[in-house]
Design a protein around this motif. Structure first.
Motif, PDB file in Angstrom:
ATOM      1  N   GLU A 176      -0.379  17.931  -7.740  1.00 53.00           N
ATOM      2  CA  GLU A 176       0.516  17.176  -6.852  1.00 53.00           C
ATOM      3  C   GLU A 176       0.088  15.713  -6.770  1.00 53.00           C
ATOM      4  N   MET A 177      -1.225  15.477  -6.728  1.00 47.93           N
ATOM      5  CA  MET A 177      -1.715  14.096  -6.691  1.00 47.93           C
ATOM      6  C   MET A 177      -1.222  13.304  -7.890  1.00 47.93           C
ATOM      7  N   VAL A 178      -1.428  13.862  -9.088  1.00 43.32           N
ATOM      8  CA  VAL A 178      -1.066  13.090 -10.281  1.00 43.32           C
ATOM      9  C   VAL A 178       0.458  13.022 -10.453  1.00 43.32           C
ATOM     10  N   ALA A 235      -5.741   9.195 -16.584  1.00 44.80           N
ATOM     11  CA  ALA A 235      -4.777   9.588 -17.623  1.00 44.80           C
ATOM     12  C   ALA A 235      -3.357   9.181 -17.245  1.00 44.80           C
ATOM     13  N   VAL A 236      -3.065   9.145 -15.941  1.00 49.61           N
ATOM     14  CA  VAL A 236      -1.724   8.755 -15.509  1.00 49.61           C
ATOM     15  C   VAL A 236      -1.545   7.244 -15.580  1.00 49.61           C
ATOM     16  N   ALA A 249       5.146   9.622 -10.388  1.00 51.99           N
ATOM     17  CA  ALA A 249       6.508   9.408  -9.896  1.00 51.99           C
ATOM     18  C   ALA A 249       6.622   8.118  -9.094  1.00 51.99           C
ATOM     19  N   GLY A 250       5.553   7.753  -8.404  1.00 50.67           N
ATOM     20  CA  GLY A 250       5.613   6.568  -7.531  1.00 50.67           C
ATOM     21  C   GLY A 250       5.307   5.271  -8.246  1.00 50.67           C
ATOM     22  N   LEU A 266       0.859  -1.184   0.000  1.00 46.17           N
ATOM     23  CA  LEU A 266       0.000   0.000   0.000  1.00 46.17           C
ATOM     24  C   LEU A 266       0.892   1.230   0.000  1.00 46.17           C
ATOM     25  N   VAL A 267       0.692   2.118  -0.946  1.00 42.95           N
ATOM     26  CA  VAL A 267       1.570   3.281  -1.087  1.00 42.95           C
ATOM     27  C   VAL A 267       0.754   4.560  -0.906  1.00 42.95           C
ATOM     28  N   PRO A 268       0.748   5.109   0.337  1.00 48.95           N
ATOM     29  CA  PRO A 268       0.003   6.352   0.545  1.00 48.95           C
ATOM     30  C   PRO A 268       0.717   7.524  -0.126  1.00 48.95           C
ATOM     31  N   LEU A 269      -0.017   8.291  -0.916  1.00 46.69           N
ATOM     32  CA  LEU A 269       0.591   9.399  -1.652  1.00 46.69           C
ATOM     33  C   LEU A 269       0.141  10.746  -1.100  1.00 46.69           C
TER      34      LEU A 269
END
Ligand code: ZN
Length: 495
Positions: free
Chosen positions: A87-89, A127-128, A94-95, A62-65
């Protein structure tokens, strides 16, 4: 290889009749959590992100962003929306790469330029990650769900309780569904059925009829073969958008046609209950009559519908306080947002007397500042915690510096420096007050306060007060809502 799930979200319940903007400064003042901050703020709570982040066992990373969430108010400013969603996208890109996305939205967000802000966020996430990565979304039961959101994501689970006590559970379920799609490669059919219908805020409690009965039907329909989910969405009438109103979201293993059938069956039951889904409240004077008559037993929970902080109310309407002071109805406590007054008496010790004008500062409610000659009876830095369950499942609260004042008529006013929903008795305990000791607790909410105060209070009074969250939605001027809709146009036909 472990399955990697991104955890992120941006939630806002937008009251488009409020003039208080959801700007970047408000988000930055404690409203945004990043990476391990998301875990610290939510993991031990009962909120959606707690479900997303619950221990998942081996093989799942689980990767909290980022999680951005603030109190309901007016529209998200163009700047705040751009900065936070960017920042979210960026973090998502990046992650990555990720095998799935867990996205927390409210579902009734409006941003400047985006009447369907939730769908826009989902589209940018899509889109990401591209078309093949499943996106699971949990929304509030007050979501105004639109078709673009449903078409963009793979799993959409609204809360099914109001007051909202199943947020964590829905987060967990959403994660299971996303993991199942990753494992099997099979995407169930997901559909939205919008009704031309608004449910009054006073008929939304899911423990009472007619909602309790309708939800029982939904749970029964979920027992059908292949049915994954039949969710009733109450919608948020204080957002003037085309998708405003009640809806049904359904998921079916056999595809969209099968999902559509079960969604329409559910919608038919809701439509048949449309008259029972409209309700009223009592006047301010009637409410105070009830408080005066209430002697002994647990305190009454007096609900200030027009200044519902959970629906975008400014939190400083003095309509009920003014009446209580004028009629000298003692044993009453209320909480008001009033940063300048808190700052102005910052140096006054507990036990000392002050003269202040409390509340009534925002432009959009009918009350005026109420003069109080009172004794300071409590203070707090405004950080308090709800260890069990409150509406929405949040655990940590920050009301800024708080001060409690008591008049000679035994009216207690708690002033806060930040706007918070009055949904837990720990708010009063933070300033040293014992909630059960009052005759009445006046809370600026309708359904939200009921969960946290369930054990403290015995009985409630729903008061039809003025404000941006007032009961009668017919008094608002809508530009964007669908027409016709019930009850605005009583002859509305559907199905
Ligand atoms: Zn809600």
């Amino acid at each position: 290889m472990a399955v990697r799930l991104a955890v992120l979200g941006l939630g806002h319940e937008t009251n488009t009749f409020s003039t208080v903007p959801a700007d970047l400064a408000t988000y930055e003042d404690g409203g945004i959590h990043r990476e391990q901050e998301v875990v610290a703020h939510y993991a031990t709570s009962q909120a959606t992100f707690a479900g997303f982040l619950a221990p998942a066992g081996e093989g799942v990373d689980l990767v909290p962003l980022l999680a951005a969430w603030i109190n309901p108010c007016g529209a998200i400013t163009a700047e705040a929306f751009q900065v936070i969603v960017d920042e979210m996208v960026d973090r998502l890109a990046a992650g990555g790469p990720f095998d799935g996305v867990l996205l927390g939205l409210h579902g009734a967000a409006v941003a400047e330029g985006w009447l369907d802000a939730d769908a826009e966020i989902a589209a940018r996430v899509r889109a990401v990650v591209g078309p093949d990565v499943p996106i699971g979304v949990v929304v509030d039961m007050h979501a105004n769900v639109d078709h673009r959101l449903v078409e963009t994501v793979d799993v959409l689970l609204p809360y099914q309780t109001n007051p909202h006590v199943d947020a964590r559970e829905r987060g967990l379920e959403c994660r299971s569904r996303v993991l199942e799609i990753i494992r099997t490669g099979h995407r169930p059919g997901l559909v939205l059925e919008q009704l031309p219908l608004v449910v009054t805020i006073t008929r939304q409690d899911t423990r009472e009829e007619p909602m309790a009965g309708l939800l029982a039907v939904a749970r029964e329909l979920e027992q059908g073969p292949g049915v994954l989910d039949v969710s009733i969405v109450e919608g948020f009438p204080y957002a003037d958008v085309p998708q405003m109103g009640m809806s049904v979201v359904a998921a079916h293993r056999d595809g969209p046609e099968a999902a559509r059938q079960v969604a329409r069956t559910m919608a038919g039951h809701i439509w048949n209950a449309r008259e029972e889904l409209q309700g009223g409240g009592v006047s301010v004077e009637d409410a105070l009559d009830q408080v005066e008559a209430h002697t002994g037993g647990k305190p009454l929970l007096v609900l200030d519908v027009g200044d519902n902080v959970g629906g975008g109310g400014p939190g400083d309407s003095t309509v009920l306080l003014e009446a209580a002071v004028r009629r000298r109805v003692g044993g009453v406590v209320t909480v008001l947002l009033d940063p300048p007054t808190v700052a102005g008496i910052a140096g006054v010790a507990v036990g000392e007397r002050v003269r202040v004008e409390a509340g009534g500062r925002s432009v959009e409610q009918d009350g005026r500042p109420v003069p109080l000659d009172a004794v300071v009876v409590g203070r707090s830095d405004g950080h308090y915690e709800e260890p069990t369950m409150a509406h929405g499942g949040l655990r940590f609260f920050d009301a800024g510096p708080m001060v409690a004042l008591r008049t000679d008529d035994d009216i207690t006013v708690v002033l806060t420096s930040k706007l918070v929903q009055p949904i837990t008795p720990y708010q009063l305990r933070a300033v040293g007050l014992e909630p059960a000791s009052f005759r009445a607790i006046v809370a600026k909410g309708v359904n939200g306060p009921r969960a946290g105060y369930a054990d403290v209070c015995g009985g409630q009074v729903v008061v039809d007060t003025p404000g941006v969250t007032r009961l009668s939605v017919r008094e608002f001027r809508y530009q964007h809502r669908r027409r016709p809709m019930y009850p605005f146009e009583p002859e509305t036909a559907y199905l």
